[in-house]
Design a protein around this motif. Structure first.
Motif, short mmCIF file in Angstrom:
data_model
loop_
_atom_site.label_atom_id
_atom_site.label_comp_id
_atom_site.label_asym_id
_atom_site.label_seq_id
_atom_site.Cartn_x
_atom_site.Cartn_y
_atom_site.Cartn_z
N ALA A 49 0.84 -1.19 0.00
CA ALA A 49 0.00 0.00 0.00
C ALA A 49 0.88 1.25 0.00
CB ALA A 49 -0.91 -0.02 1.22
N THR A 131 6.26 -5.92 10.61
CA THR A 131 5.43 -4.74 10.92
C THR A 131 4.25 -5.15 11.81
OG1 THR A 131 6.01 -3.73 8.82
CG2 THR A 131 4.01 -2.92 9.88
N ALA A 152 -8.05 -3.22 7.84
CA ALA A 152 -7.44 -3.90 6.67
C ALA A 152 -6.97 -5.29 7.13
CB ALA A 152 -6.30 -3.10 6.05
N ALA A 176 -12.79 -5.44 7.59
CA ALA A 176 -12.40 -5.63 6.18
C ALA A 176 -13.58 -5.30 5.29
CB ALA A 176 -11.95 -7.07 5.96
N GLY A 177 -13.29 -5.22 3.99
CA GLY A 177 -14.33 -4.85 3.02
C GLY A 177 -15.00 -6.08 2.42
N LYS A 198 -17.85 -1.91 4.60
CA LYS A 198 -18.63 -1.48 3.43
C LYS A 198 -20.13 -1.70 3.66
CE LYS A 198 -14.96 -2.04 0.06
NZ LYS A 198 -14.33 -2.91 -0.94
N ASN A 220 -4.60 0.45 10.13
CA ASN A 220 -3.92 0.42 8.83
C ASN A 220 -4.55 1.38 7.84
OD1 ASN A 220 -1.91 -1.65 9.04
ND2 ASN A 220 -3.55 -3.16 9.21
N GLY A 243 -0.59 2.76 9.41
CA GLY A 243 -0.68 3.33 8.06
C GLY A 243 -2.06 3.91 7.85
N VAL A 245 -4.16 3.65 4.60
CA VAL A 245 -4.39 3.32 3.19
C VAL A 245 -5.63 4.02 2.61
CG1 VAL A 245 -5.55 1.12 3.67
CG2 VAL A 245 -4.40 1.42 1.51
N TYR A 248 -4.37 7.16 0.76
CA TYR A 248 -3.23 7.17 -0.17
C TYR A 248 -3.64 7.47 -1.62
CZ TYR A 248 -0.62 4.62 3.52
OH TYR A 248 -0.02 4.23 4.69
N PHE A 274 4.49 4.41 14.21
CA PHE A 274 5.80 3.73 14.18
C PHE A 274 6.16 3.40 12.74
CE2 PHE A 274 5.10 -0.69 12.97
CZ PHE A 274 3.71 -0.73 12.96
N VAL A 275 7.44 3.24 12.51
CA VAL A 275 7.93 2.68 11.24
C VAL A 275 8.72 1.45 11.65
CG1 VAL A 275 9.45 3.08 9.27
CG2 VAL A 275 7.95 4.91 10.06
N GLY A 322 -8.63 -3.20 -2.86
CA GLY A 322 -9.03 -4.29 -1.97
C GLY A 322 -9.18 -5.64 -2.66
N ASN A 324 -6.91 -7.85 -3.02
CA ASN A 324 -6.02 -8.88 -2.43
C ASN A 324 -6.52 -9.43 -1.11
OD1 ASN A 324 -5.41 -6.21 -1.27
ND2 ASN A 324 -3.83 -7.29 -0.14
N1 LIG Z 1 4.42 1.57 9.72
C1 LIG Z 1 5.13 0.70 9.01
O1 LIG Z 1 6.32 0.48 9.24
C2 LIG Z 1 4.45 -0.04 7.90
C3 LIG Z 1 5.11 -1.05 7.18
C4 LIG Z 1 4.39 -1.75 6.18
C5 LIG Z 1 3.06 -1.41 5.93
N2 LIG Z 1 2.47 -0.40 6.62
C6 LIG Z 1 1.06 -0.02 6.42
O2 LIG Z 1 0.28 -1.17 6.60
C7 LIG Z 1 -0.98 -0.98 5.93
C8 LIG Z 1 -1.31 -2.23 5.13
O3 LIG Z 1 -0.38 -2.30 4.05
P1 LIG Z 1 -0.20 -3.62 3.18
O4 LIG Z 1 0.92 -3.33 2.25
O5 LIG Z 1 -0.18 -4.80 4.09
O6 LIG Z 1 -1.52 -3.64 2.29
P2 LIG Z 1 -2.77 -4.64 2.37
O7 LIG Z 1 -3.41 -4.47 3.70
O8 LIG Z 1 -2.38 -5.99 1.91
O9 LIG Z 1 -3.69 -4.00 1.23
C9 LIG Z 1 -4.38 -2.83 1.42
C10 LIG Z 1 -5.82 -3.13 1.89
O10 LIG Z 1 -6.39 -1.92 2.35
C11 LIG Z 1 -7.79 -2.04 2.28
N3 LIG Z 1 -8.34 -0.72 1.90
C12 LIG Z 1 -8.15 -0.05 0.75
N4 LIG Z 1 -8.82 1.13 0.79
C13 LIG Z 1 -9.45 1.18 1.99
C14 LIG Z 1 -10.30 2.14 2.62
N5 LIG Z 1 -10.64 3.28 2.02
N6 LIG Z 1 -10.75 1.87 3.86
C15 LIG Z 1 -10.40 0.71 4.48
N7 LIG Z 1 -9.61 -0.23 3.92
C16 LIG Z 1 -9.13 0.00 2.70
C17 LIG Z 1 -8.10 -3.10 1.22
O11 LIG Z 1 -8.81 -4.16 1.83
P3 LIG Z 1 -10.43 -4.13 2.01
O12 LIG Z 1 -10.98 -5.06 1.00
O13 LIG Z 1 -10.62 -4.58 3.41
O14 LIG Z 1 -10.85 -2.71 1.76
C18 LIG Z 1 -6.73 -3.59 0.77
O15 LIG Z 1 -6.67 -4.98 0.60
C19 LIG Z 1 -0.81 0.28 5.08
O16 LIG Z 1 -1.42 1.37 5.74
C20 LIG Z 1 0.69 0.46 5.02
O17 LIG Z 1 1.07 1.79 4.80
C21 LIG Z 1 3.15 0.28 7.61
#
Ligand SMILES: NC(=O)c1ccc[n+]([C@@H]2O[C@H](COP(=O)([O-])OP(=O)(O)OC[C@H]3O[C@@H](n4cnc5c(N)ncnc54)[C@H](OP(=O)(O)O)[C@@H]3O)[C@@H](O)[C@H]2O)c1
Length: 333
Positions: A49, A131, A152, A176-177, A198, A220, A243, A245, A248, A274-275, A322, A324
């Motif tokens: 994301a 993470t 998420a 989740a959606g 949703k 997330n 995060g 998402v 974004y 956090f990162v 969404g 995946n």
């Molecule tokens: N802080 C850190 O160090 C760190 C490191 C890695 C990732 N992250 C964060 O972790 C989060 C998840 O990232 P990921 O790469 O694992 O992606 P992911 O969760 O595999 O994919 C993104 C998911 O977000 C959901 N989504 C999309 N738009 C949305 C909305 N408007 N409202 C609610 N849900 C929505 C979708 O699922 P639905 O079908 O449920 O909508 C989608 O499958 C992100 O915010 C990312 O930036 C942070």
């Protein structure tokens, strides 16, 4: 070795929603590694994301620019090495970008153990798993019997964070959606409940499921879902800001969530971002624990592998929509 280096260029940064028109396929030269560098061939490119957030501006890394090879992390294989620490055939994790080949300094390549399936090095044993594990436990610090909500939750990070909460003895609820993803969260991952954001009023759905409030919210997504969770936090709850998402793939929202800072004050909340790299002192112990859970079958690893380099742009657009379930990545053909 193939002579052509296929590349996907971010031709123009999106103003609103990301689309296929923002990318173009190009062909470059296979680079020659310099002294202290290795030439690597990408095997699996990670879809995150955050790829989309990098287009918006500076994050924990520099912003992307138009005309560049699209940035991204990958599992790659060393093809040629001009550094004694690496040899052909080694598997590394690298910021290769979306291309077949990259020549990178050896010190920016992390050599990884060979394992089957290799893809677990990008999912549960990669940034995704770390993470989820380190963010939840270091920032959220859930106690047995507490209620943890993860948004998420059917995604890469969320599906692991929610399971870790459960393995630590908490009551775990995923957001989740769609009904299908929610059914998977409870029936396959074994979460205690799931909320389909949703399907209507999330704030009300959470109130019904968490009458005593949420102790830990692993966020997330930000936006409306964050707001709904905030109104349902228990006193002294912890909000883990991983995060956002929901923010974004569009222009910035005109205003932030309601309840900030009022609810943070009255409910005495700890809200902490956090990162993952912040917690890398705990990386080896985290990987050991994740491996134990995976090998014993207590932690399920869900991967969503798409075949074909040229599908990268569509795969990222689909992730943001969404499509995946679990960790999405593209196998480079
Ligand atoms: N802080 C850190 O160090 C760190 C490191 C890695 C990732 N992250 C964060 O972790 C989060 C998840 O990232 P990921 O790469 O694992 O992606 P992911 O969760 O595999 O994919 C993104 C998911 O977000 C959901 N989504 C999309 N738009 C949305 C909305 N408007 N409202 C609610 N849900 C929505 C979708 O699922 P639905 O079908 O449920 O909508 C989608 O499958 C992100 O915010 C990312 O930036 C942070």
């Amino acid at each position: 070795m193939q002579r052509v280096n296929r590349q996907i260029i971010l031709t123009e940064k999106p103003q609103e929603k990301l689309s296929l028109a923002n990318f173009a396929l190009a062909e470059g030269e296979v680079p020659a590694p310099g002294e202290g560098e290795a030439l690597v061939r990408t095997r699996y490119i990670s879809l995150d994301a955050a790829n989309r957030a990098w287009m918006q501006g500076v994050t924990y890394r520099a912003a992307l620019s138009s005309g560049e090879v699209m940035a991204g992390g990958a599992l790659a294989e060393v093809v040629e090495s001009r550094d004694p620490s690496l040899a052909p055939g080694d598997i590394v994790s690298a910021e290769t970008g979306w291309q077949d080949y990259a020549a990178l300094p050896a010190k920016r390549l992390s050599k990884l153990p060979k394992m089957a399936p290799l893809t677990h090095l990008l999912s549960v044993y990669g940034v995704t798993g770390l993470t989820a594990y380190l963010g939840l436990l270091r920032v959220g610090d859930p106690k047995p019997g507490e209620t943890v909500v993860v948004s998420a939750a059917a995604g890469a990070v969320g599906s692991i964070a929610a399971q870790v909460a459960k393995l630590k003895g908490a009551r775990a609820i995923g957001i989740a959606g769609g009904a299908e993803k929610c059914g998977w969260l409870t029936d396959t991952l074994g979460l205690d409940a799931a909320v389909d954001y949703k399907a209507g009023d999330v704030r009300r759905q959470l109130r019904g499921l968490c009458p005593d409030g949420i102790d830990v919210y692993f966020d997330n997504v930000g936006g409306d879902v964050f707001e709904a969770a905030l109104f349902n936090m228990a006193n002294h709850g912890r909000v883990v800001c991983c995060g956002a998402v929901s923010q974004y793939d569009k222009a910035p929202p005109p205003h932030g969530p309601r309840g900030v800072p009022g609810l943070i004050v009255t409910k005495r909340l700890k809200v902490e971002g956090f990162v993952v790299m912040d917690f890398y002192d705990g990386r080896d112990a985290a990987l050991d624990q994740l491996r134990t859970w995976v090998e014993s079958g207590q932690l399920k690893v869900q991967e969503d592998i798409i075949d074909g380099f040229e599908k990268l742009p569509a795969a990222l657009i689909g992730l943001l929509a969404g499509e995946n379930r679990g960790k999405r990545m593209v196998k480079v053909d």
